[in-house]
Design a protein around this motif. Structure first.
Motif, mmCIF file in Angstrom:
data_model
loop_
_atom_site.group_PDB
_atom_site.id
_atom_site.type_symbol
_atom_site.label_atom_id
_atom_site.label_comp_id
_atom_site.label_asym_id
_atom_site.label_seq_id
_atom_site.Cartn_x
_atom_site.Cartn_y
_atom_site.Cartn_z
ATOM 1 N N HIS A 23 -15.541 -31.985 31.882
ATOM 2 C CA HIS A 23 -14.421 -32.507 32.935
ATOM 3 C C HIS A 23 -13.210 -31.620 32.900
ATOM 4 N N GLU A 24 -12.795 -31.464 31.743
ATOM 5 C CA GLU A 24 -11.496 -30.788 31.650
ATOM 6 C C GLU A 24 -11.683 -29.365 32.184
ATOM 7 N N ARG A 25 -12.743 -28.721 32.141
ATOM 8 C CA ARG A 25 -12.626 -27.481 32.390
ATOM 9 C C ARG A 25 -12.992 -27.249 34.092
ATOM 10 N N LEU A 26 -13.702 -28.450 34.563
ATOM 11 C CA LEU A 26 -14.311 -28.409 35.986
ATOM 12 C C LEU A 26 -13.000 -28.882 36.652
ATOM 13 N N ALA A 27 -12.014 -29.763 36.201
ATOM 14 C CA ALA A 27 -11.148 -30.116 36.813
ATOM 15 C C ALA A 27 -9.721 -29.247 36.790
ATOM 16 N N ARG A 28 -9.668 -28.444 35.644
ATOM 17 C CA ARG A 28 -8.268 -27.812 35.400
ATOM 18 C C ARG A 28 -8.526 -26.629 34.879
ATOM 19 N N GLY A 29 -10.014 -25.888 34.702
ATOM 20 C CA GLY A 29 -10.027 -24.568 34.291
ATOM 21 C C GLY A 29 -9.724 -23.359 35.488
ATOM 22 N N ASP B 167 -21.739 -26.769 27.509
ATOM 23 C CA ASP B 167 -22.410 -25.315 27.543
ATOM 24 C C ASP B 167 -23.224 -24.841 28.873
ATOM 25 N N TYR B 168 -23.671 -26.037 29.422
ATOM 26 C CA TYR B 168 -24.206 -25.609 30.706
ATOM 27 C C TYR B 168 -23.382 -25.123 31.657
ATOM 28 N N LEU B 169 -22.373 -26.026 31.694
ATOM 29 C CA LEU B 169 -21.043 -25.594 32.670
ATOM 30 C C LEU B 169 -20.518 -23.870 32.349
ATOM 31 N N ASP B 170 -20.611 -23.694 31.251
ATOM 32 C CA ASP B 170 -20.132 -22.259 30.853
ATOM 33 C C ASP B 170 -21.336 -21.434 31.386
ATOM 34 N N TRP B 171 -22.451 -21.591 31.339
ATOM 35 C CA TRP B 171 -23.503 -20.854 32.037
ATOM 36 C C TRP B 171 -23.368 -20.739 33.548
ATOM 37 N N ALA B 172 -22.988 -21.890 34.013
ATOM 38 C CA ALA B 172 -22.857 -21.987 35.431
ATOM 39 C C ALA B 172 -21.895 -21.028 36.049
ATOM 40 N N VAL B 173 -20.632 -21.272 35.133
ATOM 41 C CA VAL B 173 -19.622 -20.268 35.508
ATOM 42 C C VAL B 173 -19.755 -18.910 35.726
ATOM 43 N N ASP C 22 -26.806 -20.184 43.821
ATOM 44 C CA ASP C 22 -25.951 -20.696 45.083
ATOM 45 C C ASP C 22 -25.560 -22.264 44.299
ATOM 46 N N LEU C 23 -26.625 -22.750 43.824
ATOM 47 C CA LEU C 23 -26.311 -24.211 43.253
ATOM 48 C C LEU C 23 -26.893 -24.492 41.801
ATOM 49 N N CYS C 24 -26.198 -25.028 40.935
ATOM 50 C CA CYS C 24 -26.502 -25.612 39.548
ATOM 51 C C CYS C 24 -26.466 -26.922 39.353
ATOM 52 N N PHE C 25 -27.612 -27.758 39.246
ATOM 53 C CA PHE C 25 -27.699 -29.149 39.114
ATOM 54 C C PHE C 25 -27.733 -29.592 37.642
ATOM 55 N N ILE C 26 -26.886 -30.125 36.776
ATOM 56 C CA ILE C 26 -27.173 -30.763 35.390
ATOM 57 C C ILE C 26 -27.333 -31.964 35.299
ATOM 58 N N ASP C 27 -28.485 -32.182 34.626
ATOM 59 C CA ASP C 27 -28.722 -33.689 34.306
ATOM 60 C C ASP C 27 -29.488 -33.641 33.151
ATOM 61 N N ALA C 28 -29.197 -33.189 32.036
ATOM 62 C CA ALA C 28 -29.901 -33.234 30.717
ATOM 63 C C ALA C 28 -29.212 -33.839 29.578
ATOM 64 N N ASP C 29 -29.512 -33.403 28.377
ATOM 65 C CA ASP C 29 -28.904 -33.701 27.202
ATOM 66 C C ASP C 29 -27.232 -33.672 27.535
ATOM 67 N N LYS C 30 -26.343 -34.862 27.295
ATOM 68 C CA LYS C 30 -25.108 -34.782 27.262
ATOM 69 C C LYS C 30 -24.238 -33.921 26.509
#
Length: 219
Positions: free
Chosen positions: A193-199, A148-154, A135-143
């Motif tokens: 940001h690009e994927r989150l905003a425009r993907g 890659d973390y976003l890809d996993w969340a998708v 239901d939720l994924c919070f990312i606060d690790a190595d920048k």
């Protein structure tokens, strides 16, 4: 005329902090103990913890993932928003940090709801994919790994699930022009940001906290 992005007025920050009281004794103790144990002083801010709690409650999160546990401060906030039925899988690369977080979850009364995974997140995340979608994924690790973390969340969030990324401004770097050879952290955060905003996979925005809190709903 558009209003300014964010607010850096100390009087208003004090007003919100005093009225909404985002940090209680439990969270204050976690913050202080984490510093005493030698953890880096990079816990999320108290108001950001409240943001996490409210966002988790708003999306009705029951199964959540946190990438970057540190001392357990943000994990406790997420679990508070998820309620007694919530389960949080939280990933931490440093065993010492994980031990402090384990104590934090116990003291906060949510130990039975927290699953701490120790090791590099990109490898460890595969072990929970069978329990998704989440239901939720919070990312606060190595920048360097945000993209890659976003890809996993998708791939592992349900439709309507929420992605949250802390440090979305990358300590001011996102406001600077992109250089010909950006360092790995800048490159990864820009891709995030690009994927989150425009993907086309999320309806997203950035909450203008001090560090920037990117929030997206999977569509």
């Amino acid at each position: 005329m558009n209003k300014a992005f964010g607010c850096d007025e100390p009087k208003l920050e004090r007003f919100v902090s005093e009225l909404y009281a985002p940090e209680d004794e439990v969270l204050r103790e976690i913050r202080a103990r984490s510093v005493k144990e030698g953890l880096p002083d990079i816990q999320i801010a108290a108001l950001d913890a409240r943001h996490l709690e409210v966002l988790a409650a708003a999306c009705g999160a029951r199964k959540a993932v946190e990438i970057g546990t540190l001392g357990g401060y943000s994990g406790v906030a997420l679990l508070r928003g998820m309620g007694p039925a919530g389960i949080l899988h939280t990933f931490e690369i440093d065993p010492k940090h994980a031990k402090v977080a384990e104590d934090s979850f116990r003291r906060a009364g949510v130990a039975s709801q927290a699953r701490i995974h120790v090791g590099p997140a990109l490898g460890e995340l595969r072990s929970i994919e069978g329990e998704g979608p989440f239901d939720l994924c919070f990312i606060d690790a190595d920048k360097e790994s945000y993209a890659d973390y976003l890809d996993w969340a998708v791939r592992n969030l349900r439709r309507g699930g929420v992605i949250i990324g802390d440090n979305a401004f990358l300590f001011g770097e996102m406001g600077e022009p992109a250089g010909p050879r950006p360092n790995p952290a800048v490159k990864s955060m820009r891709a995030f940001h690009e994927r989150l905003a425009r993907g086309g996979e999320f309806k997203a925005t950035v909450i203008p906290t001090g560090e920037g809190l990117a929030v997206g709903v999977k569509i």
